[in-house]
Design a protein around this motif. Structure first.
Motif, PDB file in Angstrom:
ATOM      1  N   ARG A  94      16.673   6.662 -28.594  1.00 24.68           N
ATOM      2  CA  ARG A  94      16.784   5.505 -29.491  1.00 24.68           C
ATOM      3  C   ARG A  94      15.771   4.464 -29.064  1.00 24.68           C
ATOM      4  O   ARG A  94      15.512   4.263 -27.881  1.00 24.68           O
ATOM      5  CB  ARG A  94      18.203   4.937 -29.459  1.00 24.68           C
ATOM      6  CG  ARG A  94      19.197   5.873 -30.094  1.00 24.68           C
ATOM      7  CD  ARG A  94      20.521   5.220 -30.462  1.00 24.68           C
ATOM      8  NE  ARG A  94      21.004   4.238 -29.540  1.00 24.68           N
ATOM      9  CZ  ARG A  94      22.091   4.376 -28.787  1.00 24.68           C
ATOM     10  NH1 ARG A  94      22.816   5.450 -28.868  1.00 24.68           N
ATOM     11  NH2 ARG A  94      22.463   3.413 -27.984  1.00 24.68           N
TER      12      ARG A  94
ATOM     13  N   LEU B 151      11.506   9.666 -36.822  1.00 27.83           N
ATOM     14  CA  LEU B 151      12.646   8.831 -36.478  1.00 27.83           C
ATOM     15  C   LEU B 151      13.434   8.417 -37.706  1.00 27.83           C
ATOM     16  O   LEU B 151      12.889   8.317 -38.801  1.00 27.83           O
ATOM     17  CB  LEU B 151      12.169   7.586 -35.726  1.00 27.83           C
ATOM     18  CG  LEU B 151      11.481   7.866 -34.391  1.00 27.83           C
ATOM     19  CD1 LEU B 151      10.859   6.591 -33.847  1.00 27.83           C
ATOM     20  CD2 LEU B 151      12.440   8.472 -33.395  1.00 27.83           C
TER      21      LEU B 151
ATOM     22  N   CYS C  74      16.249   9.242 -32.887  1.00 25.37           N
ATOM     23  CA  CYS C  74      15.605  10.546 -32.974  1.00 25.37           C
ATOM     24  C   CYS C  74      16.677  11.595 -33.235  1.00 25.37           C
ATOM     25  O   CYS C  74      17.572  11.773 -32.407  1.00 25.37           O
ATOM     26  CB  CYS C  74      14.863  10.874 -31.689  1.00 25.37           C
ATOM     27  SG  CYS C  74      14.094  12.507 -31.767  1.00 25.37           S
TER      28      CYS C  74
ATOM     29  N   CYS D 100       9.096  10.004 -32.476  1.00 23.44           N
ATOM     30  CA  CYS D 100       9.613   9.920 -31.109  1.00 23.44           C
ATOM     31  C   CYS D 100       8.538  10.305 -30.096  1.00 23.44           C
ATOM     32  O   CYS D 100       7.813  11.289 -30.293  1.00 23.44           O
ATOM     33  CB  CYS D 100      10.826  10.836 -30.966  1.00 23.44           C
ATOM     34  SG  CYS D 100      11.593  10.749 -29.341  1.00 23.44           S
TER      35      CYS D 100
END
Length: 141
Positions: free
Chosen positions: A108, A93, A102, A86
């Motif tokens: 996302r 992730l 995440c 992330c």
């Protein structure tokens, strides 16, 4: 007058301390769950191209520092690669179908492009340089 064992100041610190410790535990290294996708392992720093499904994205563990890479394969040798971490806080992730989630703060990303779908992350996933040689995918050095 005898002083109480627990002062008011210390009593007020207990909930804040507990919340802080809980938050640290949530971001610890124990969470390497990758949702519905277990990352492929690249033995000796390479993975066979035919192990990566066409028209799909796959998390791959290349080993070493920051080993998780998202490989996005079209058809044939059409391949793009993004960081598997992330951009908000560096957490590994999880892959959930067409998205990367995440587990730390809920960001996302689109698994095909690395674009941010939901924050707090504001930057897309950085590209990772990979090469395909003799049917093997390797990170460029």
């Amino acid at each position: 007058m005898e002083r109480p064992c627990l002062s008011r100041r210390h009593a007020l610190l207990i909930p804040a301390t507990a919340a802080g410790l809980g938050g640290l535990a949530a971001c610890g290294p124990a969470d390497e769950g990758f949702g519905t996708a277990e990352p492929l392992r690249a033995d000796e720093g390479a993975i066979a191209l035919d192990e990566i499904p066409e028209n799909a994205s796959t998390l791959v563990n290349f080993g070493g520092q920051q080993p998780f890479v998202l490989l996005v394969r079209g058809t044939g040798e059409d391949l793009a690669a993004y960081s598997g971490y992330c951009t908000h806080n560096g957490c590994a992730l999880r892959q959930e179908q067409e998205e990367l989630d995440c587990p730390c703060h809920g960001s996302r990303f689109d698994a095909a492009t690395g674009e941010v779908l939901v924050g707090p992350a504001t930057r897309q996933l950085p590209e990772v340089a990979v090469v395909v040689e003799d049917g093997l995918v390797r990170r460029e050095r």
